[in-house]
Scaffold this active site. Structure first.
Site, mmCIF file in Angstrom:
data_model
loop_
_atom_site.group_PDB
_atom_site.id
_atom_site.type_symbol
_atom_site.label_atom_id
_atom_site.label_comp_id
_atom_site.label_asym_id
_atom_site.label_seq_id
_atom_site.Cartn_x
_atom_site.Cartn_y
_atom_site.Cartn_z
ATOM 1 N N THR A 46 0.946 -1.128 -0.009
ATOM 2 C CA THR A 46 -0.175 0.135 -0.087
ATOM 3 C C THR A 46 0.893 1.377 0.037
ATOM 4 O O THR A 46 2.064 1.158 0.475
ATOM 5 C CB THR A 46 -0.986 0.162 1.091
ATOM 6 O OG1 THR A 46 -0.279 0.028 2.461
ATOM 7 C CG2 THR A 46 -1.992 -1.111 1.221
ATOM 8 N N THR A 48 1.090 4.340 1.409
ATOM 9 C CA THR A 48 2.011 5.094 2.817
ATOM 10 C C THR A 48 2.866 4.092 3.240
ATOM 11 O O THR A 48 3.929 4.362 3.764
ATOM 12 C CB THR A 48 0.627 5.602 3.502
ATOM 13 O OG1 THR A 48 -0.150 6.373 3.003
ATOM 14 C CG2 THR A 48 1.393 6.291 4.832
ATOM 15 N N CYS A 49 2.337 2.774 3.435
ATOM 16 C CA CYS A 49 3.213 1.779 3.995
ATOM 17 C C CYS A 49 4.717 1.478 3.140
ATOM 18 O O CYS A 49 5.576 1.537 3.682
ATOM 19 C CB CYS A 49 2.576 0.273 4.163
ATOM 20 S SG CYS A 49 1.085 0.528 5.218
ATOM 21 N N THR A 50 4.489 1.593 1.929
ATOM 22 C CA THR A 50 5.642 1.463 0.826
ATOM 23 C C THR A 50 6.640 2.667 1.217
ATOM 24 O O THR A 50 7.824 2.582 1.599
ATOM 25 C CB THR A 50 5.333 1.282 -0.409
ATOM 26 O OG1 THR A 50 4.499 0.078 -0.395
ATOM 27 C CG2 THR A 50 6.436 1.189 -1.303
ATOM 28 N N MET A 53 8.464 2.739 4.778
ATOM 29 C CA MET A 53 9.375 1.462 5.004
ATOM 30 C C MET A 53 10.410 1.787 3.990
ATOM 31 O O MET A 53 11.828 1.362 4.364
ATOM 32 C CB MET A 53 8.907 -0.139 4.584
ATOM 33 C CG MET A 53 8.030 -0.450 5.853
ATOM 34 S SD MET A 53 8.828 -0.581 7.406
ATOM 35 C CE MET A 53 7.934 0.509 8.347
#
Length: 157
Positions: A46, A48-50, A53
């Protein structure tokens, strides 16, 4: 509400996928040796998660230089996490909380994300060498990132 500063961090053992296969990672293995940053995130692949990280991976030396081990934790399988890490060039160790036991222990469940089910909320914890929480933050929404300056400040104390 996530666990608070000053609370003893719940210990856990979660799986990560390495080139050598599945490996157990136990939080308490860091106690007495190094600080730990736990970054809970909702789901692999997703936006924002990408972003989170990848940004952390690119600046990982800023955390290791402060004597910290950084882990990303989500409810994805270790196999999905590994594929995502490879495709997105994520170098932060990703831990699978498929059964949501650690997400629940840290009280950072995000209920029914986008109608697909419960996931981890976006949250950050700094755990001292003594196993006590030094910083705790759950963001208001999954699209908001933690305050990484505050995370680094807690590590530097």
């Amino acid at each position: 509400m996530p666990l608070v500063v000053g609370a003893k961090a719940p210990d856990f053992t979660l799986k990560t996928k390495t080139a050598d296969g599945l490996k157990d990672v136990r939080l308490s293995d860091n106690f007495g040796k190094k600080q730990t940053v736990l970054l809970f995130f909702p789901l692999a692949y997703t936006g924002t998660c990408t972003q989170e990280m990848c940004d952390i991976s690119n600046g990982l030396s800023g955390y290791t230089g402060l004597g910290a081990e950084v882990y990303g934790i989500s409810v994805d399988s270790p196999f999905a996490q590994e594929a995502w890490a490879k495709s997105s060039k994520i170098t932060v160790p990703l831990l699978s909380d498929l059964n949501k036991t650690v997400t629940k222990a840290y009280d950072v469940v995000f209920p029914n994300l986008a109608g697909v089910g419960d996931t981890s909320a976006r949250a950050a914890f700094v755990i001292g060498r003594d196993g006590v929480i030094k910083y705790a933050e759950q963001t208001p929404t999954p699209k908001d990132l933690p305050n990484f300056n505050a995370v680094k400040a807690a590590l530097a104390k």
